[in-house]
Write a protein that holds these residues in place. Structure first.
Motif, short mmCIF file in Angstrom:
data_model
loop_
_atom_site.label_atom_id
_atom_site.label_comp_id
_atom_site.label_asym_id
_atom_site.label_seq_id
_atom_site.Cartn_x
_atom_site.Cartn_y
_atom_site.Cartn_z
N MET A 135 0.85 -1.19 0.00
CA MET A 135 0.00 0.00 0.00
C MET A 135 0.89 1.24 0.00
SD MET A 135 -1.33 2.60 2.12
CE MET A 135 -1.42 2.04 3.81
N LEU A 136 0.45 2.24 -0.74
CA LEU A 136 1.16 3.51 -0.82
C LEU A 136 0.18 4.63 -0.52
CD1 LEU A 136 3.57 5.35 -1.68
CD2 LEU A 136 2.76 5.11 -4.04
N ASN A 137 0.51 5.47 0.45
CA ASN A 137 -0.37 6.58 0.83
C ASN A 137 0.44 7.87 0.86
OD1 ASN A 137 -3.28 6.99 2.06
ND2 ASN A 137 -1.91 8.36 3.17
N ILE A 138 -0.06 8.88 0.15
CA ILE A 138 0.64 10.17 0.08
C ILE A 138 -0.34 11.28 0.48
CG2 ILE A 138 1.95 11.76 -1.38
CD1 ILE A 138 2.55 9.42 -3.22
N THR A 139 0.05 12.09 1.44
CA THR A 139 -0.74 13.24 1.87
C THR A 139 0.01 14.51 1.48
OG1 THR A 139 -1.60 11.98 3.74
CG2 THR A 139 -1.88 14.37 3.81
N LEU A 140 -0.67 15.40 0.78
CA LEU A 140 -0.04 16.59 0.23
C LEU A 140 -0.53 17.86 0.92
CD1 LEU A 140 -0.50 15.59 -3.51
CD2 LEU A 140 1.55 15.27 -2.13
N ASP A 141 0.36 18.83 0.98
CA ASP A 141 -0.01 20.13 1.57
C ASP A 141 0.73 21.22 0.82
OD1 ASP A 141 -1.28 21.88 3.27
OD2 ASP A 141 0.30 21.81 4.77
N GLN A 142 0.12 22.39 0.75
CA GLN A 142 0.68 23.50 -0.01
C GLN A 142 0.37 24.81 0.69
OE1 GLN A 142 -0.70 23.65 -4.06
NE2 GLN A 142 0.35 25.58 -4.54
N LYS A 143 1.33 25.73 0.69
CA LYS A 143 1.11 27.05 1.24
C LYS A 143 1.96 28.06 0.48
CE LYS A 143 4.65 26.58 4.85
NZ LYS A 143 4.92 26.59 6.33
N SER A 161 10.81 41.51 -2.70
CA SER A 161 10.15 40.35 -2.09
C SER A 161 9.35 39.61 -3.15
CB SER A 161 9.23 40.78 -0.94
OG SER A 161 8.19 41.60 -1.41
N SER A 162 9.08 38.36 -2.88
CA SER A 162 8.35 37.56 -3.85
C SER A 162 7.61 36.45 -3.11
CB SER A 162 9.31 36.94 -4.88
OG SER A 162 8.60 36.19 -5.83
N ASN A 163 6.44 36.10 -3.63
CA ASN A 163 5.69 34.98 -3.08
C ASN A 163 6.07 33.70 -3.80
OD1 ASN A 163 4.25 36.61 -1.27
ND2 ASN A 163 2.67 37.05 -2.80
N MET A 164 6.23 32.63 -3.05
CA MET A 164 6.54 31.35 -3.67
C MET A 164 5.67 30.25 -3.09
SD MET A 164 10.10 30.03 -1.92
CE MET A 164 11.04 31.02 -3.05
N GLU A 165 5.43 29.24 -3.88
CA GLU A 165 4.65 28.09 -3.44
C GLU A 165 5.56 27.10 -2.72
OE1 GLU A 165 1.34 27.98 -3.65
OE2 GLU A 165 1.53 29.99 -4.52
N VAL A 166 5.12 26.70 -1.53
CA VAL A 166 5.87 25.73 -0.72
C VAL A 166 5.04 24.45 -0.63
CG1 VAL A 166 6.93 25.28 1.52
CG2 VAL A 166 6.87 27.62 0.61
N PHE A 167 5.67 23.32 -0.97
CA PHE A 167 4.96 22.05 -1.02
C PHE A 167 5.53 21.08 0.03
CE2 PHE A 167 5.33 23.72 -5.38
CZ PHE A 167 3.98 23.96 -5.66
N SER A 168 4.67 20.20 0.51
CA SER A 168 5.13 19.10 1.36
C SER A 168 4.34 17.86 1.00
CB SER A 168 4.97 19.43 2.85
OG SER A 168 3.61 19.48 3.20
N ALA A 169 5.02 16.72 1.07
CA ALA A 169 4.39 15.43 0.78
C ALA A 169 4.84 14.44 1.83
CB ALA A 169 4.77 14.95 -0.61
N ARG A 170 3.88 13.86 2.53
CA ARG A 170 4.18 12.82 3.53
C ARG A 170 3.82 11.48 2.89
NH1 ARG A 170 1.65 16.81 6.15
NH2 ARG A 170 -0.35 15.68 6.27
N ILE A 171 4.82 10.65 2.73
CA ILE A 171 4.66 9.41 1.98
C ILE A 171 4.87 8.21 2.92
CG2 ILE A 171 5.51 8.06 0.02
CD1 ILE A 171 6.64 10.68 -1.12
N PHE A 172 3.92 7.29 2.87
CA PHE A 172 4.04 6.03 3.62
C PHE A 172 3.81 4.88 2.66
CE2 PHE A 172 1.77 2.43 5.48
CZ PHE A 172 2.72 1.98 6.39
N SER A 173 4.65 3.87 2.72
CA SER A 173 4.45 2.66 1.93
C SER A 173 4.87 1.44 2.73
CB SER A 173 5.25 2.72 0.62
OG SER A 173 5.05 1.53 -0.13
N THR A 174 4.10 0.39 2.61
CA THR A 174 4.48 -0.86 3.27
C THR A 174 5.62 -1.54 2.52
OG1 THR A 174 2.78 -2.03 2.00
CG2 THR A 174 2.17 -1.25 4.21
N SER A 175 5.92 -1.06 1.32
CA SER A 175 7.03 -1.60 0.53
C SER A 175 8.26 -0.73 0.68
CB SER A 175 6.64 -1.69 -0.95
OG SER A 175 7.76 -2.02 -1.74
#
Length: 260
Positions: A111-119, A138-152
């Protein structure tokens, strides 16, 4: 049994017999201890081998028993593979290949599960307009995060071989960021037009690339597409029962499964 010999392998001491070390004459150890290749000595007079001392345990036990015995939670297959390749013990090379096939088959159900977040994050930086003339921007930028879990564990290693962080002008595999064999957390930013390269380093901002192809991941859509390509090629398919369609379409949660 011949007289015991003490080896210093990478600072770790092992005691065995000459007959054990030369049980495979065509191997590196067979050549070293039959006099075909000169050996080095440490300050105590022990034969010194500049290799990984911890892993040598499994190699020595194979010489003694002709069996490759690894603990169930063994997590250093890559290192073991490199050490086995160095010592060139052909039956051990074959035993390791069989073990890897066995482990791969055992991981088919996964099983592969990915939870994504962006700010959005605002970055302030200095722009050099002319010698000794600077302005604050100054500048605005997109910040990403991905939490990944896999039984493999093997799949996460595969993913780690495809995704790379770009930081301080260098690409580095995300494999080194594995928190444990089943979890991986990624944090990266999209490139910002006009932001000097040194500002990414100054603010500790990493970007994410797919290798090979040298494709930068500047959005969750691209990230999801690339991860799906890798996962599907490894036998995964989308779990139609989870998550909710709206979560999947909004790139919040991705769940994939793999059956034998």
């Amino acid at each position: 049994m011949s007289e015991p010999i003490t080896l210093n392998v990478g600072g770790k001491l092992y005691t065995t017999s000459l007959s054990t070390l030369t049980s495979f004459p065509d191997s590196m150890l067979g050549a070293m201890f039959s006099g075909k290749i000169p050996t080095k000595k440490d300050s105590q007079g022990n034969c010194f081998i500049d290799r990984d001392g911890k892993i040598f345990r499994y190699i020595l036990n194979f010489l003694r028993t002709s069996y490759l015995d690894l603990p169930e939670d063994f997590q250093e297959m890559g290192l073991l593979r490199r050490e086995v390749d160095f010592y060139q013990i052909q039956p051990l090379i074959e035993a390791l290949q069989e073990k890897e096939v066995e482990l791969s088959k055992a991981e088919k159900n996964a099983m592969l599960n990915i939870t994504l977040d962006q700010k959005t994050q605002t970055v302030h930086f200095t722009v050099r307009e002319a010698p000794q003339i600077y302005s604050l921007s100054s500048s605005n930028m997109e910040v990403f995060s991905a939490r990944i879990f896999s039984t493999s564990c093997l799949f996460l290693k595969l993913l780690g071989s495809k995704l790379y962080y770009c930081f301080n002008g260098n690409l580095s595999s995300i494999s080194s960021y594995l928190q444990d064999p089943n979890h991986l957390t990624l944090n990266w930013v999209a490139s910002v037009k006009g932001l000097p390269e040194e500002e990414y380093t100054k603010h500790n901002l990493k970007r994410l690339w797919v290798v090979p192809g040298n494709k930068q991941i500047n959005s969750f859509q691209v990230f999801v597409e690339e991860v799906l390509k890798i996962a599907i090629s490894d036998g995964f398919c989308i779990d139609s029962s989870h998550p909710h369609n709206s979560d999947f379409m909004n790139n919040k949660i991705i769940r994939l499964i793999r059956y034998k």
